[in-house]
Design a protein around this motif. Structure first.
Motif: not given
Length: 153
Positions: A41-47, A49-51, A53-58, A79-83
């Motif tokens: 699952i790839f997530i993002d936000k302006l600026g 995502v950090d660890l 964010d990924c942990q909470a969503v995961s 769950v991670s950033s799209p890079g």
């Protein structure tokens, strides 16, 4: 259930969780690598995502997937950033990243090429307008195999 159906169904199920965290669902992948299956699952936000964010969503997605049980075999959830080279999939992605450097590959040659790296100029009903080395190229949507942000080094 096909891999495409799995990813589409999971995207629909997890999108409210991601959006409740004020994040954007960028993509869902379900792939086999080696002998293991991975649900990414790839997530993002302006600026970015950090660890946290990924942990909470995961954690929330893991609980939901345990309840829904949409995949019959064992898999690893990531769950991670799209890079930096995030995929561009929706019209909103293309509008948001106008003026950025992109890499677009095509199924068949367009103006004699199958790969274009240039500045994203526009996204219209006809296709994706990219400026490559001072020349404007319109890549029809039906020809696009992949489109990503590009990084210059």
């Amino acid at each position: 259930m096909t891999k495409k159906n799995v990813t589409e169904n999971i995207a629909v199920a997890v999108k409210p969780i991601v959006e409740a965290e004020n994040l954007e669902l960028v993509d869902v992948e379900y792939v086999k690598e080696g002998g293991n299956w991975y649900l990414r699952i790839f997530i993002d936000k302006l600026g970015g995502v950090d660890l946290d964010d990924c942990q909470a969503v995961s954690e929330k997605i893991d609980t939901l997937l345990d309840e829904l049980d949409p995949i019959s075999q064992a898999y690893f959830l990531e769950v991670s950033s799209p890079g930096l080279e995030r995929p561009l999939k929706t019209p909103e992605d293309f509008q948001r990243f106008k003026g950025h450097l992109v890499n677009i590959t095509t199924f068949a040659p367009v103006d004699g090429a199958k790969s274009f790296t240039g500045t994203l100029m526009d996204y219209t009903e006809e296709g994706i307008q990219v400026e490559v080395k001072g020349k404007s190229v319109l890549v029809p949507h039906k020809q696009v195999a992949s489109s990503r942000l590009a990084v210059e080094f």
